[in-house]
Scaffold this active site. Structure first.
Site, PDB file in Angstrom:
ATOM      1  N   ASP A   1      -6.620  -0.295  11.147  1.00 48.75           N
ATOM      2  CA  ASP A   1      -6.689  -1.518  10.340  1.00 48.75           C
ATOM      3  C   ASP A   1      -8.118  -2.077  10.415  1.00 48.75           C
ATOM      4  O   ASP A   1      -8.882  -1.717  11.296  1.00 48.75           O
ATOM      5  CB  ASP A   1      -5.698  -2.571  10.882  1.00 48.75           C
ATOM      6  CG  ASP A   1      -5.177  -3.512   9.802  1.00 48.75           C
ATOM      7  OD1 ASP A   1      -3.980  -3.438   9.474  1.00 48.75           O
ATOM      8  OD2 ASP A   1      -5.968  -4.316   9.261  1.00 48.75           O
TER       9      ASP A   1
ATOM     10  N   LYS B   1      -0.397   0.438  -8.091  1.00 48.44           N
ATOM     11  CA  LYS B   1       0.801   1.007  -7.462  1.00 48.44           C
ATOM     12  C   LYS B   1       1.407   2.110  -8.333  1.00 48.44           C
ATOM     13  O   LYS B   1       2.000   3.059  -7.807  1.00 48.44           O
ATOM     14  CB  LYS B   1       1.808  -0.107  -7.139  1.00 48.44           C
ATOM     15  CG  LYS B   1       1.318  -1.066  -6.050  1.00 48.44           C
ATOM     16  CD  LYS B   1       1.071  -0.332  -4.729  1.00 48.44           C
ATOM     17  CE  LYS B   1       0.752  -1.244  -3.567  1.00 48.44           C
ATOM     18  NZ  LYS B   1       0.580  -0.529  -2.300  1.00 48.44           N
TER      19      LYS B   1
ATOM     20  N   TYR C   1      -2.425  -5.201  -9.495  1.00 50.43           N
ATOM     21  CA  TYR C   1      -1.682  -4.660  -8.338  1.00 50.43           C
ATOM     22  C   TYR C   1      -0.691  -3.601  -8.825  1.00 50.43           C
ATOM     23  O   TYR C   1      -0.621  -2.490  -8.279  1.00 50.43           O
ATOM     24  CB  TYR C   1      -0.964  -5.808  -7.627  1.00 50.43           C
ATOM     25  CG  TYR C   1      -0.067  -5.404  -6.471  1.00 50.43           C
ATOM     26  CD1 TYR C   1      -0.597  -5.156  -5.202  1.00 50.43           C
ATOM     27  CD2 TYR C   1       1.317  -5.302  -6.634  1.00 50.43           C
ATOM     28  CE1 TYR C   1       0.233  -4.798  -4.138  1.00 50.43           C
ATOM     29  CE2 TYR C   1       2.146  -4.950  -5.583  1.00 50.43           C
ATOM     30  CZ  TYR C   1       1.604  -4.703  -4.335  1.00 50.43           C
ATOM     31  OH  TYR C   1       2.428  -4.355  -3.285  1.00 50.43           O
TER      32      TYR C   1
ATOM     33  N   ASP D   1     -11.769   0.866   7.736  1.00 51.48           N
ATOM     34  CA  ASP D   1     -11.770   0.222   6.426  1.00 51.48           C
ATOM     35  C   ASP D   1     -11.461   1.323   5.412  1.00 51.48           C
ATOM     36  O   ASP D   1     -12.286   2.216   5.177  1.00 51.48           O
ATOM     37  CB  ASP D   1     -13.132  -0.416   6.148  1.00 51.48           C
ATOM     38  CG  ASP D   1     -13.185  -1.044   4.757  1.00 51.48           C
ATOM     39  OD1 ASP D   1     -12.232  -0.850   3.956  1.00 51.48           O
ATOM     40  OD2 ASP D   1     -14.180  -1.728   4.461  1.00 51.48           O
TER      41      ASP D   1
HETATM   42  N1  LIG Z   1       5.256  -7.267   1.380  1.00 54.69           N
HETATM   43  C1  LIG Z   1       6.172  -6.716   0.635  1.00 54.69           C
HETATM   44  O1  LIG Z   1       7.262  -7.249   0.520  1.00 54.69           O
HETATM   45  C2  LIG Z   1       5.856  -5.432  -0.095  1.00 54.69           C
HETATM   46  C3  LIG Z   1       6.636  -5.066  -1.190  1.00 54.69           C
HETATM   47  C4  LIG Z   1       6.354  -3.864  -1.841  1.00 54.69           C
HETATM   48  C5  LIG Z   1       5.322  -3.068  -1.376  1.00 54.69           C
HETATM   49  N2  LIG Z   1       4.563  -3.471  -0.320  1.00 54.69           N
HETATM   50  C6  LIG Z   1       3.486  -2.602   0.122  1.00 54.69           C
HETATM   51  O2  LIG Z   1       3.673  -2.354   1.508  1.00 54.69           O
HETATM   52  C7  LIG Z   1       2.403  -2.161   2.130  1.00 54.69           C
HETATM   53  C8  LIG Z   1       2.263  -3.083   3.322  1.00 54.69           C
HETATM   54  O3  LIG Z   1       2.380  -4.419   2.880  1.00 54.69           O
HETATM   55  P1  LIG Z   1       2.518  -5.638   3.895  1.00 54.69           P
HETATM   56  O4  LIG Z   1       3.429  -6.600   3.285  1.00 54.69           O
HETATM   57  O5  LIG Z   1       2.772  -5.166   5.270  1.00 54.69           O
HETATM   58  O6  LIG Z   1       1.028  -6.238   3.771  1.00 54.69           O
HETATM   59  P2  LIG Z   1       0.189  -7.117   4.783  1.00 54.69           P
HETATM   60  O7  LIG Z   1      -0.792  -7.870   3.959  1.00 54.69           O
HETATM   61  O8  LIG Z   1       1.067  -7.903   5.718  1.00 54.69           O
HETATM   62  O9  LIG Z   1      -0.556  -6.003   5.645  1.00 54.69           O
HETATM   63  C9  LIG Z   1      -1.493  -5.165   5.094  1.00 54.69           C
HETATM   64  C10 LIG Z   1      -2.411  -4.679   6.176  1.00 54.69           C
HETATM   65  O10 LIG Z   1      -3.411  -3.875   5.540  1.00 54.69           O
HETATM   66  C11 LIG Z   1      -4.666  -4.198   6.128  1.00 54.69           C
HETATM   67  N3  LIG Z   1      -5.757  -3.917   5.216  1.00 54.69           N
HETATM   68  C12 LIG Z   1      -6.095  -4.563   4.064  1.00 54.69           C
HETATM   69  N4  LIG Z   1      -7.213  -4.037   3.553  1.00 54.69           N
HETATM   70  C13 LIG Z   1      -7.591  -3.032   4.379  1.00 54.69           C
HETATM   71  C14 LIG Z   1      -8.674  -2.104   4.378  1.00 54.69           C
HETATM   72  N5  LIG Z   1      -9.628  -2.147   3.440  1.00 54.69           N
HETATM   73  N6  LIG Z   1      -8.728  -1.205   5.361  1.00 54.69           N
HETATM   74  C15 LIG Z   1      -7.786  -1.166   6.336  1.00 54.69           C
HETATM   75  N7  LIG Z   1      -6.761  -2.020   6.407  1.00 54.69           N
HETATM   76  C16 LIG Z   1      -6.673  -2.941   5.430  1.00 54.69           C
HETATM   77  C17 LIG Z   1      -4.570  -5.679   6.428  1.00 54.69           C
HETATM   78  O11 LIG Z   1      -5.532  -6.084   7.401  1.00 54.69           O
HETATM   79  C18 LIG Z   1      -3.140  -5.797   6.916  1.00 54.69           C
HETATM   80  O12 LIG Z   1      -3.042  -5.616   8.316  1.00 54.69           O
HETATM   81  C19 LIG Z   1       1.372  -2.374   1.029  1.00 54.69           C
HETATM   82  O13 LIG Z   1       1.020  -1.127   0.479  1.00 54.69           O
HETATM   83  C20 LIG Z   1       2.108  -3.207   0.018  1.00 54.69           C
HETATM   84  O14 LIG Z   1       1.561  -3.091  -1.270  1.00 54.69           O
HETATM   85  C21 LIG Z   1       4.809  -4.627   0.327  1.00 54.69           C
END
Ligand SMILES: NC(=O)c1ccc[n+]([C@@H]2O[C@H](COP(=O)([O-])OP(=O)(O)OC[C@H]3O[C@@H](n4cnc5c(N)ncnc54)[C@H](O)[C@@H]3O)[C@@H](O)[C@H]2O)c1
Length: 263
Positions: free
Chosen positions: A37, A156, A152, A60
């Site tokens: 992360d 996706k 977004y 990153d």
């Molecule tokens: N939250 C939901 O309900 C939901 C629904 C559908 C899909 N998703 C997908 O699930 C995945 C996880 O989502 P989440 O809710 O846990 O998100 P979140 O925002 O809680 O966590 C995302 C993590 O990615 C890290 N991150 C962001 N940019 C980064 C980079 N450039 N390099 C490395 N790390 C980076 C952030 O620091 C964070 O720890 C994502 O792909 C999201 O699109 C989430």
């Protein structure tokens, strides 16, 4: 028998949210795990909490050199790479007209370029291990459009395209590539964008009432999404590649029409 016994798994965006749950479940199933992360303190805390099976690596996902630097440390901890979960992504919500070019580029760089770089980086170590599994996290917004998330959603959808082409190219190396499309999993990700709405009202409106009221649970939690990811990382899914796997309680299955038989 632990489902990921002896496997080396790399999870991006694992400092919090869904990635953290996937990392925790993978360790519980016997894997060695890399928690990657940009958030160093949170990521390190997750890895420390998981004990010797996990290590934190700053990554990153938008940066080529960050991926290149990470590989030796990843292999140093895992021994070999058996799976990667390209989970890190960012959300941007608002009307299409109000999105700046800079914000649009940022969403594309993280969600699409970052996933591409993750796949590309993983190929050589997965091939060296004799094959493995790449799991890319998309969304139900990658299966159907929605107002307020145009870019977004576009990224996706694109992740699904990347997945299918990669599955075709890499199958001969025993590398499987699949997409998981969660409806939800971590409300924290969208909460900052929901100041003006009531999340429960939104969900009640957008989901099928019959599914809400009875039967399939209304909320998809991170654990349910992680279960699908674990299946795709494990040998149980050895014949699955190039697929989209919704975890959405039939949200994207189609329409439920009041007044027609079967409602
Ligand atoms: N939250 C939901 O309900 C939901 C629904 C559908 C899909 N998703 C997908 O699930 C995945 C996880 O989502 P989440 O809710 O846990 O998100 P979140 O925002 O809680 O966590 C995302 C993590 O990615 C890290 N991150 C962001 N940019 C980064 C980079 N450039 N390099 C490395 N790390 C980076 C952030 O620091 C964070 O720890 C994502 O792909 C999201 O699109 C989430």
């Amino acid at each position: 028998m632990e489902r990921l016994a002896g496997k080396g798994i790399w999870v991006t965006g694992a400092a919090q949210g869904l990635g953290e749950v996937i990392a925790r479940r993978a360790v519980a199933e016997g894997a060695l795990v890399v928690v990657a992360d940009v958030k160093e303190d949170a990521g390190r805390a997750v890895a420390d909490d998981l004990g010797p099976a996990a290590v934190f690596i700053r990554l990153d996902i938008t940066d080529d050199s960050s991926w290149a630097q990470a590989v030796p440390s990843v292999l140093g901890h895992l021994g070999q790479l058996d799976g990667i979960v390209n989970n890190a992504a960012i959300l941007w919500m608002g009307s299409l007209e109000s999105m700046s070019t800079a914000d649009a580029e940022r969403v594309m760089r993280v969600n699409l370029l970052g996933t591409f770089l993750g796949i590309r980086t993983a190929v050589a170590p997965l091939r060296a291990a004799g094959g493995g599994s790449i799991v890319n996290i998309s969304s139900i917004d990658g299966l159907a459009g929605m107002n307020s998330v145009a870019m977004y959603s576009a990224t996706k959808f694109a992740v699904r395209g990347l997945t299918k082409s990669a599955a075709l190219e890499l199958g001969r190396d025993g590398i499987r590539v699949n997409t998981v499309c969660p409806a939800m999993g971590n409300p924290e990700m969208s909460m900052p964008w929901f100041d003006q709405f009531d999340l429960d009202r939104y969900l009640a409106r957008v989901q099928q009432p019959a599914i809400l009221d009875d039967g399939i649970p209304r909320t998809v939690d991170a654990d349910a999404v992680a279960s699908m990811v674990l299946f795709l990382l494990s040998d149980e899914s050895r014949t699955c590649s190039g697929g989209d796997y919704p975890v959405d309680a039939a949200w994207t299955a189609g329409k439920l029409c009041p007044g027609l038989p079967g409602f």
